[in-house]
Structure formats: structure tokens, C-alpha cells
Design a protein around this motif. Structure first.
Motif, PDB file in Angstrom:
ATOM      1  N   LYS A 189      -8.262   2.091  -3.118  1.00  0.00           N
ATOM      2  CA  LYS A 189      -6.956   2.134  -4.040  1.00  0.00           C
ATOM      3  C   LYS A 189      -7.042   1.737  -5.245  1.00  0.00           C
ATOM      4  O   LYS A 189      -8.001   1.057  -5.635  1.00  0.00           O
ATOM      5  N   GLU A 242       0.814  -1.308  -0.206  1.00  0.00           N
ATOM      6  CA  GLU A 242       0.160   0.189  -0.190  1.00  0.00           C
ATOM      7  C   GLU A 242       1.120   1.225  -0.153  1.00  0.00           C
ATOM      8  O   GLU A 242       2.478   1.062   0.510  1.00  0.00           O
ATOM      9  N   ARG A 243       0.554   1.954  -0.724  1.00  0.00           N
ATOM     10  CA  ARG A 243       1.375   3.078  -0.781  1.00  0.00           C
ATOM     11  C   ARG A 243       0.351   4.525  -0.831  1.00  0.00           C
ATOM     12  O   ARG A 243      -0.553   4.552  -2.386  1.00  0.00           O
ATOM     13  N   ASN A 244       0.625   5.540  -0.140  1.00  0.00           N
ATOM     14  CA  ASN A 244      -0.781   6.424  -0.605  1.00  0.00           C
ATOM     15  C   ASN A 244      -2.221   6.470  -0.769  1.00  0.00           C
ATOM     16  O   ASN A 244      -2.530   4.985  -0.658  1.00  0.00           O
ATOM     17  N   ALA A 245      -2.478   6.195  -2.572  1.00  0.00           N
ATOM     18  CA  ALA A 245      -3.996   6.144  -2.667  1.00  0.00           C
ATOM     19  C   ALA A 245      -3.713   4.595  -3.639  1.00  0.00           C
ATOM     20  O   ALA A 245      -5.221   4.775  -4.132  1.00  0.00           O
ATOM     21  N   GLU A 246      -2.426   3.919  -3.929  1.00  0.00           N
ATOM     22  CA  GLU A 246      -2.503   3.180  -4.725  1.00  0.00           C
ATOM     23  C   GLU A 246      -1.684   1.713  -3.880  1.00  0.00           C
ATOM     24  O   GLU A 246      -2.085   1.349  -2.619  1.00  0.00           O
TER      25      GLU A 246
END
Length: 962
Positions: A913, A833-837
Motif C-alpha cells: 500500500k 488501512e484505507r483502500n490502497a493506502e
């Protein structure tokens, strides 16, 4: 009864009209002798006589029964009013005596005018009559009787451009033994239905003008204003007054299209002009109409308001001014209408004048007739003769066809065949005009052949099951049209099939040609050449990476080329297109083409025009020097070319989209083999050799493999058959299957090869970026770089996969899945998971086979191929989930870190996401800090470009060595 015309045949004279003595005009003499000549050698076909309005058709109609020595005549004309005029003239032989064809002592024929539909109480009138005059409805009613079939031996149809209409046509069919003569000023119709028969005489309008039959005409434009009807009425009043001041006995006709509009015009003329006018429409009785016309002839009225009446057959040459409030929509009706006013057979009449609003936008069959600059005298003559000439040419063209049957189809004239513009084009060296149609077409003897044009027409019969019948028989009879035309100068075969079935097209091509090959996209694209002002309504683009994202993009709109830019050309090649454009000869046209070697237009054409259309396309396709430049975004899309030689730098091969959709099963060809059934798409494809004439590759499944070569004609040949491909009940060898479903090859220069099509690459982006390589110190994990994975748990060595797992555990991965086996998604799959992705990364591992770094092309080919192939799992979220489920159910795709498998699926399904893909090649043989040879750089750069273009995959990297 029945001997009147035969008895009086010898009394006919043919005086020539002159100033000294009235006689037959040039047009009448020509028509009557043409009729006699035609029926001296022809008994079955109808004769069509083309004479302009006012040239004396009625005289020819009355004279023909004497000339042909008939027993009883049925004259059919459109309106009750004209019926009355003909009946009155014929009963007294008024015109024939006035023109000195007969003397005043000539015995008169018995004429019966049918004023009602047939009934038995009229029978005695029919028995006594030499001539029956009737409207279409009345004539149809009598034509159904046995008496009519046995006693009427001549049918003459006035204004015959109406005869294809159902009522008129049925009259002719009901009395087939009768001689048939069709008279018209315009042998063409708005609905393009053809008159059945042969044009035996065509008196041109220019000749009528020269002979003084067709007079001067003038268009009087009225500038548009707030109330156009009032402006036209005022102009009509002024024009009529001026003509009468000059001594002309002119009268006015006011034309509109509905009874409601006619009522409105009555009030406009009554309140705003001094003109005395009265309305005439079809709702009025025949007696009422006659009384109004009597007032007009006596001068008690200045004009009449008509709703589509009096345009045909009505004889009052003093009608010289037309106030056109609503123009006709067809050229045929317009010419008929104008002809009524252009007559010259009266005293004290001058130029005909037509008053209408200046309308630069109104086109009547491509003619701007109501433009203020229009010169009607020249335009009307040119339009009429142009249409008539074309009709004659079309009919002469039809005569060139021969048929095995007396009629190609019951009740359908050959000249009525008018196909829509659609064709599939092949290249063929030979052509057999006399080959039979394939049995699947069910054509039988419904065939026409034109030796001069190398053209064959067939009418097939098919049966369809109606929608309302469940599990029933095919009972709906349908006809299918086939046209095969061979263009000798270009060696191109053009096929029209009402059924757009590739099987039918190919069967037809194989039937009429020894060998035929569909023309390439590169050639078919040339049909857009020589045009200008392109506006593309529909366009299709083929993805260069058909397993990633969308395989085919379709754009629709008012001008879709605006949405296409240079970057589109890097991702897609040309598929199909449909556009509007301007042709120098034809003006505005539509044209479309597809990658299936098909071309189409929205137009419908006669057989002659259709063949000419095909020929024009063929000359463009055959012109290798023709450069197509649309000056739109379409020019950015690369066009597939015919593969002449393979590029030497092919490094990747994959199955095409059809294989992924059907995904056949593969088995061993050996009966004793323990090889398990596999899906073909699970196979690895490794390039082994690439030459100009062929590509050699290996297909690997488990421990078995097969080497196959593919030549530049996309023909596959196994160098030792191992695998059998199974699709349902069909089985075949792998090389045969690939010949039908060819692989997709990619080069390091971004070239794409599909079958025999080569799509040139745009490799501006394919520059190797060393930053994509991450150097790993494999010795920290005591890694054996020659060991990809441990096959035995007793093996104490650390494989590359073992080391990779330790590396992944140290990073911020929410889930780590292991999927190493046949048909794998990747060796490892991680979720981060990274920010909105939500980033899903696939790791493909390959051992280091070479003894030195940056030195193994084969290792790189294999692992890069796996990486590029895996982009397909990111086509959609559903694609990835479905594949993971399939692998899990097969005992693979196991979760190593993060929970159980269902948790992973829930994460993917429920997350809000954005799903992003990343692909990583794990190859310790690539050393980051050591110069990488150009050959390896090309492969890595090409893979980087390919993967980054793959829709939701936005990252490619390499885990190499420090």
C-alpha cells in the motif's frame, strides 16, 4: 664562414616598386624596416610579421639575414616542395635581384636544403652553409645538436601559425639564443594557441587589395543535388572554359580532405569532364609531385586534385579557380587557401573564383561563408582584418601586465592563457592590487598585475596523488589558474579559481578586499537580463520546506522550463539555471548562474575577453532597474531577495538541512549540570518576539532552554549561553553554530527566510478552512484541559493525552504507538488501512494554558511548530522506519494497540500500500463553534498550507473543542 651576410649588408638597396622599375612593394618595405626597428631594442623576444598571402613574404625572409647581419640562418617551412622553392630562389638570389635589391653581380650565399633528418655525414654541408632550409621534422633534428645552438643565430619560420605545434615550438626552444622571426598571414589558429612573440608588423588585407596585391575574388555557389561532387566538377569545367575564352591563362585546383575522396574525384573528373587533372597527396614522393607540377606549369594539365596540399607556400599565381569539394573547417586555413588564388603577380590572369555547394548551415567560426548570398570580397577582407586586429589588441592588453618573475611559467606564454568562463562575484568597497595570494594557493612569484584593469593573475602549484598509487605521496604536479578582477565602477570583485572551493574563494576575497560579501541570488539572477530566445537545459529549485520531501529539485533536458508552472513557484524558489539564449552583440550564447554567487558559460576566452565578460556581468548585476523576463516557466519561480527587515508574522523556525544531516550533540555549558547529551534536532524552537530588525526565539531541550536573537544580517546572539554544540572534536556555543548554520523561518504569509535571503510567499492557498477543526467534547472523558500528560501515576486526573488515547481506541486504528518524551516523533502515532493506502498519523498534544478559548497564541505557536517540524519523518519510508527504530531502542515509541514493535515495522516494510502521512494538532484551546481571531486563523492556515505541500503528507487537522 659566417661573414657572408655581414660583409654584404652594405650592398642592400631599397628600391620602390613602380611601373618603370621593379622594386620592393609597400608591404615588403614596411616589414623589413619594422624588423630592423624591433631588433634594435629587443634581443629576447621573437618578432611576428603578418603579411597576407601573395604580398612577398619570401623576399622579406631572404632579405632579413642581410639586414640583421647574421652568421648562419635556419629557415623552417612546412613542406618539402616549398623548401625546394625557397632554396632555389635564395641560392640564385633570383627575387632579390629581380626586385633590384641586389645587382646581378652580387655574390650568392651557400644554401643547404635538408632533405633528411640530421646525420653526422651532413656536417660538412652545414659548416659550409650560410642558409639551411628545412621542414619542421628535419629542422627539429638539427636543432637538438650542440653545433646548431652555437652556430645558428637566426631562425625564420614561414607560415608561423603552425609554430605553436609541438615540433615547431620545440625548434625555437632548442636554440633560444638565436634571433627568431615568425611570418604568417594569419596570426591566429583554430586551436587558439598563441604564437610566442610580438607582432611587429601587420599589413592589412584591405591595403593589399588597394595596392593590387590581393585581387578580385568571387564565390560561385552550386545548388545541392543528388551528386554534389559531379555538380561541382561540371561547374568547374564550365567556369575554366569561360575564363580561357576570355583570354585568361587560368588553371584549376580541386580541393578535398582525404586520399580516398581524391581517388573518387579523379574518376568523376575523368568520366564526366574533358578536364585533364592529376592527384597530389602526401603519400607521393617529392620527385613525383614535382613532375606533376611541371606538367601543370607547361599546360599539359588543366588542374590538380589536392589533399590538404599546396595551400601554403606554393607559388603559382595562375591557379585562379578552386573547386572546393570539402571546405576547410577553420578560418585560418580558409583564408590561407583563398589567398593562394587571389595573387596578382602574373600576366593574363583575372578574378579568382571559388566553386562550392551552397550550404546555409555551414559556419566557419560564426561566418556563413558558403551561403549563396555571401560576398566573398568584402567578407574575406573583413574576417581577416577583424581576426588580426583582435589578435593585436589581445597582445597589447597582455603588455599591460607586470610580473615579479622573468617568466610566469616555463614554456607557457602569457598570451596563451585562456580561461573557461566561470566566476564567483562579491561586493566589496575596497581593493588591494598588491596584496599577496593566500599561502594555500602556492602561487609564489608567478603573479601578473594589471594596474589599469585592476586585474591580478596567479599560477599556483599543487600536487596530487595518482590514482594508481595507494597510500602514497602527492607526486603529480598540477598548475592552477587564479584571476582576480575588481570592477571599480560597480564595486564588484570577480574571482576565477580553477579549484571551485568555497574556502579558496573566500580566502582570496578576504586577501584582496578589506570586506567582501557574495552577491545575492536576487542580484546574480540579473545576468540573464537583456537576452532573448531562452532555452533552459538545466535548472535547480530549492524547496521552501527543506525538511519535507526533496530539498533540491534538478531538472535537465532540451528545455526544462516547460516542466515548470505556477504551482512549482509555491513549492520552490530559484536555485541555479543554465540556458542558451541570444545576445544582441554576441549572438547565441550560453549562460548559467547559481545561488552561490557564481556565473558560468561553456565558452573559453582570452584574458582580455574574460575580463570584458566579467565587466558585462557586473554592469547587469549592478543595474537595479534591470528586469529579467524570460517568457518561460522560469518566471514562475520566486527569486530570493536580500533580507532588509523581518516580517512581523514569523511563527515557525526550524533547523536547516545541513543540521539534520550532521545532527550535532548538545551539552550544557555548566560543568556541574546533570543535563544529558542530546541531539540538537531534538530541540523545540519557539518564536518569542519578531521585530523588523530581529527575531527572538527560545531553544528548549528537556527542562533547559536558551533564548537567542537573530538580526537581519543572520548574526545570532545568545541572551544567556546555556548550550554547547559538539561536532567531532570541535565545540562551540549554540549562537556561533547557528550563525554558520542559520535557521529557516516561516511567516504566516508563506514567506521563507534562510540566512539573509527572503523568499516571498505565495499565500493564495493560505485561507483558513474551519473544516480542518474537529470539535471534541472533552468533558465526556472528564478531561483536565490544563494537564497535557500525567507525570505521576498517582495523579488521578485525566490528562489530554489520556483522553486522546480513549478517542483513538474507539476509531479504526490498526496500530497505536505512544512516543511522548524528548526527541519524540509525536505523542501518538497511529496506523490505519484505507483502500490502497496505509495512513500514518502523528498527534501532537498541547494543553490549554489560557482561561478562555481561541485566545493563546503561544500555545498554538509551540504545538504548530512541532507539527510542522514532524513532516520531515515522511521524507521517505526509510526515514520514518529509522527514526522509529531509534526511538524504540531508546525505550520510547511503544506499541499500545496492535501487537509488538516488530510487527509494526514488518507492516511498513512489506505492505504494498502507498504510505501517506497525516498530522494532527491536539489543542483544546481551539473551539470550533466560536469565532477564531484573525491572528490564529493566519497561523492555522499557514500550517495547513505548509503541511499539505510536504510531499507524502496530504492531511492536516486539529482536534479542538466543541
Amino acid at each position: 664562414m659566417g661573414k657572408y651576410f655581414e660583409t654584404n649588408y652594405k650592398k642592400i638597396t631599397y628600391p620602390i616598386d613602380s611601373k618603370e622599375k621593379r622594386g620592393l612593394r609597400n608591404a615588403q618595405l614596411g616589414a623589413i624596416h619594422a624588423i630592423a626597428a624591433f631588433f634594435s631594442t629587443n634581443e629576447k623576444d621573437a618578432a611576428i610579421v603578418v603579411m597576407p598571402t601573395g604580398s612577398g613574404k619570401t623576399t622579406v625572409i631572404m632579405l632579413a639575414p642581410y639586414l640583421l647581419r647574421k652568421k648562419r640562418v635556419l629557415i623552417v617551412t612546412r613542406s618539402r616542395m616549398v623548401c625546394g622553392q625557397i632554396a632555389e630562389d635564395f641560392s640564385d638570389l633570383k627575387t632579390l635581384r629581380a626586385t633590384n635589391v641586389f645587382s646581378d653581380s652580387m655574390k650568392k650565399p651557400n644554401i643547404y636544403e635538408m632533405e633528411h633528418l640530421y646525420s653526422e655525414d651532413q656536417q660538412h654541408n652545414f659548416e659550409k652553409a650560410d642558409v639551411i632550409v628545412a621542414t619542421p621534422q628535419a629542422a627539429l633534428s638539427i636543432s637538438k645538436t650542440q653545433w646548431a645552438k652555437e652556430n645558428i643565430d637566426l631562425i625564420e619560420v614561414d607560415e608561423a601559425h603552425h609554430s605553436p605545434a609541438k615540433t615547431w615550438h620545440q625548434i625555437l626552444l632548442n636554440i633560444p639564443a638565436a634571433t627568431q622571426i615568425l611570418y604568417t598571414a594569419t596570426p591566429f589558429r583554430l586551436d587558439e594557441k598563441k604564437l610566442t612573440g610580438e607582432i611587429v608588423y601587420d599589413y592589412p588585407l584591405a591595403m593589399a587589395y588597394k595596392d593590387g596585391i590581393f585581387g578580385e575574388i568571387k564565390y560561385v555557389p552550386v545548388e545541392s543535388g543528388e551528386d554534389n561532387d559531379l555538380l561541382i566538377a561540371k561547374t568547374a569545367e564550365e567556369t575554366l572554359a569561360n575564363d580561357r575564352l576570355e583570354g585568361y591563362e587560368h588553371y584549376l585546383m580541386i580541393r578535398t580532405d582525404t586520399k580516398t575522396n581524391a581517388d573518387l574525384l579523379v574518376e568523376i573528373y575523368k568520366k564526366n569532364t574533358s578536364l585533364r587533372v592529376s592527384k597530389v597527396d602526401s603519400s607521393m614522393s617529392n620527385g613525383a609531385i614535382k613532375r606533376i607540377l611541371e606538367k601543370l606549369h607547361k599546360g599539359e594539365l588543366d588542374g590538380i586534385i589536392c589533399v590538404d596540399m599546396l595551400g601554403e607556400g606554393y607559388d603559382f599565381p595562375n591557379l585562379k579557380i578552386a573547386a572546393i569539394h570539402t571546405p576547410h573547417k577553420s578560418l585560418a586555413s580558409t583564408l590561407q587557401f583563398i589567398g593562394r588564388f587571389a595573387r596578382t603577380n602574373a600576366k593574363n590572369i583575372g578574378m579568382a573564383k571559388f566553386i562550392a555547394v551552397n550550404d546555409e548551415e555551414l559556419e566557419i567560426e560564426n561566418y556563413l561563408l558558403y551561403s549563396k548570398d555571401a560576398i566573398w570580397q568584402d567578407m574575406i577582407i573583413g574576417m581577416s582584418e577583424g581576426k588580426n586586429k583582435k589578435e593585436v589588441e589581445d597582445r597589447n592588453y597582455i603588455k599591460e601586465f607586470t610580473t615579479e618573475a622573468e617568466k610566469i611559467m616555463d614554456s607557457v606564454p602569457i598570451q596563451a592563457i585562456k580561461p573557461n568562463c566561470h566566476v564567483k562575484i562579491y561586493r566589496a568597497e575596497t581593493f588591494n592590487l598588491y596584496a599577496d595570494f593566500p599561502l594555500a594557493c602556492n602561487v609564489a612569484k608567478r603573479i601578473m598585475r594589471n594596474k589599469n584593469e585592476n586585474t591580478i593573475i596567479g599560477i599556483g602549484i599543487d600536487y596530487e596523488m595518482p590514482l594508481w598509487l595507494e597510500n602514497g605521496e602527492r607526486i603529480n604536479r598540477e598548475y592552477a589558474l587564479y584571476i582576480i578582477h575588481y570592477q571599480q565602477d560597480t564595486k564588484l570583485l570577480h574571482i576565477y579559481s580553477q579549484k571551485h572551493s568555497e574556502t579558496i574563494y573566500n580566502e582570496l576575497a578576504a586577501t584582496f578586499c578589506a570586506s567582501a560579501e557574495a552577491v545575492s541570488k536576487e542580484e546574480i539572477y540579473r545576468v540573464l537580463g537583456g537576452l532573448k530566445d531562452y532555452a533552459f537545459y538545466n535548472s535547480g529549485m530549492v524547496s521552501k520546506q527543506s525538511q519535507s520531501g526533496e530539498s533540491y529539485r534538478i531538472l535537465t533536458g532540451s528545455n526544462v522550463s516547460d516542466a515548470i508552472d505556477r504551482s512549482s513557484g509555491r513549492l520552490y524558489s530559484a536555485g541555479h539555471a543554465f540556458c542558451k539564449a541570444t545576445d544582441e552583440k554576441e549572438g547565441e550564447i550560453t549562460i548559467g548562474y547559481s545561488s552561490a554567487s557564481k556565473v558560468w558559460s561553456s565558452a573559453y576566452r582570452s584574458l582580455k575577453e574574460y575580463v570584458q565578460w566579467c565587466n558585462d556581468l557586473g554592469r547587469k548585476i549592478a543595474n537595479k532597474n534591470l528586469v529579467v523576463k524570460t517568457y518561460t516557466g522560469m518566471d514562475f519561480i520566486p527569486l530570493p531577495k536580500r533580507l532588509r527587515a523581518y516580517p512581523e508574522n514569523i511563527f515557525f523556525a526550524n533547523f536547516n538541512e545541513n543540521t539534520y544531516i550532521s545532527d550535532p550533540v548538545v551539552k550544557s555549558d555548566s560543568a556541574n549540570s546533570k543535563f544529558p547529551a542530546c541531539r540538537l534536532t531534538d530541540a523545540k524552537i519557539v518564536i518569542r518576539l519578531c521585530e523588523a530588525s530581529k527575531v527572538v526565539f527560545e531553544v528548549i531541550l528537556d527542562e533547559m532552554s536558551e533564548v537567542i536573537e537573530c538580526d537581519k544580517d543572520a548574526r545570532y546572539k545568545s541572551l544567556g549561553r546555556v548550550f554547547v554544540v559538539c561536532q567531532g572534536n570541535n565545540k562551540g556555543y549554540l549562537d556561533d553554530y547557528l550563525t554558520e548554520q542559520p535557521l529557516i523561518f516561516k511567516s504566516t504569509k508563506d514567506d521563507t527566510i534562510k540566512g539573509t535571503e527572503w523568499i516571498e510567499g505565495d499565500n493564495d492557498e493560505s485561507i483558513f478552512d474551519n473544516d480542518i477543526v474537529e470539535g471534541i467534547d472533552w468533558q465526556l472523558y472528564n478531561t483536565d484541559l490544563s494537564l497535557e500528560f500525567r507525570k505521576d501515576s498517582k495523579d488521578q486526573r485525566v490528562s489530554i493525552q489520556d483522553a486522546l488515547y480513549e478517542i483513538l481506541k474507539s476509531r479504526d486504528c490498526k496500530y497505536i504507538l505512544y512516543d511522548h518524551s524528548k526527541g519524540e516523533i509525536a505523542d501518538y502515532i497511529t496506523f490505519t488501512e484505507r483502500n490502497a493506502e496505509l495512513i500514518v498519523e502523528l498527534y501532537h498534544v498541547k494543553k490549554m494554558s489560557a482561561t478562555t478559548y481561541n485566545n493563546s497564541v503561544d500555545d498554538l505557536y509551540e504545538v504548530i511548530g512541532q507539527a510542522m517540524k514532524s513532516v520531515m519523518w515522511f521524507k521517505t519510508k526509510g526515514t520514518l522506519i529509522a527514526k522509529m527504530k531509534e526511538r524504540y531502542k531508546g525505550g520510547n515509541c511503544m506499541v499500545k494497540i496492535g501487537g509488538d514493535f516488530q510487527m509494526v515495522l514488518n507492516e511498513i516494510n512489506k505492505t504494498d500500500k502507498v504510505l501517506r502521512g497525516s498530522i494532527c494538532v491536539v489543542q483544546p484551546g481551539i473551539k470550533k463553534n466560536l469565532e477564531i481571531p484573525e491572528k490564529l486563523q493566519e497561523i492555522l492556515a499557514a500550517a495547513d498550507t505548509y503541511i499539505k505541500r510536504a510531499g507524502k503528507v496530504n492531511r492536516f487537522r486539529i482536534l479542538g473543542s466543541k
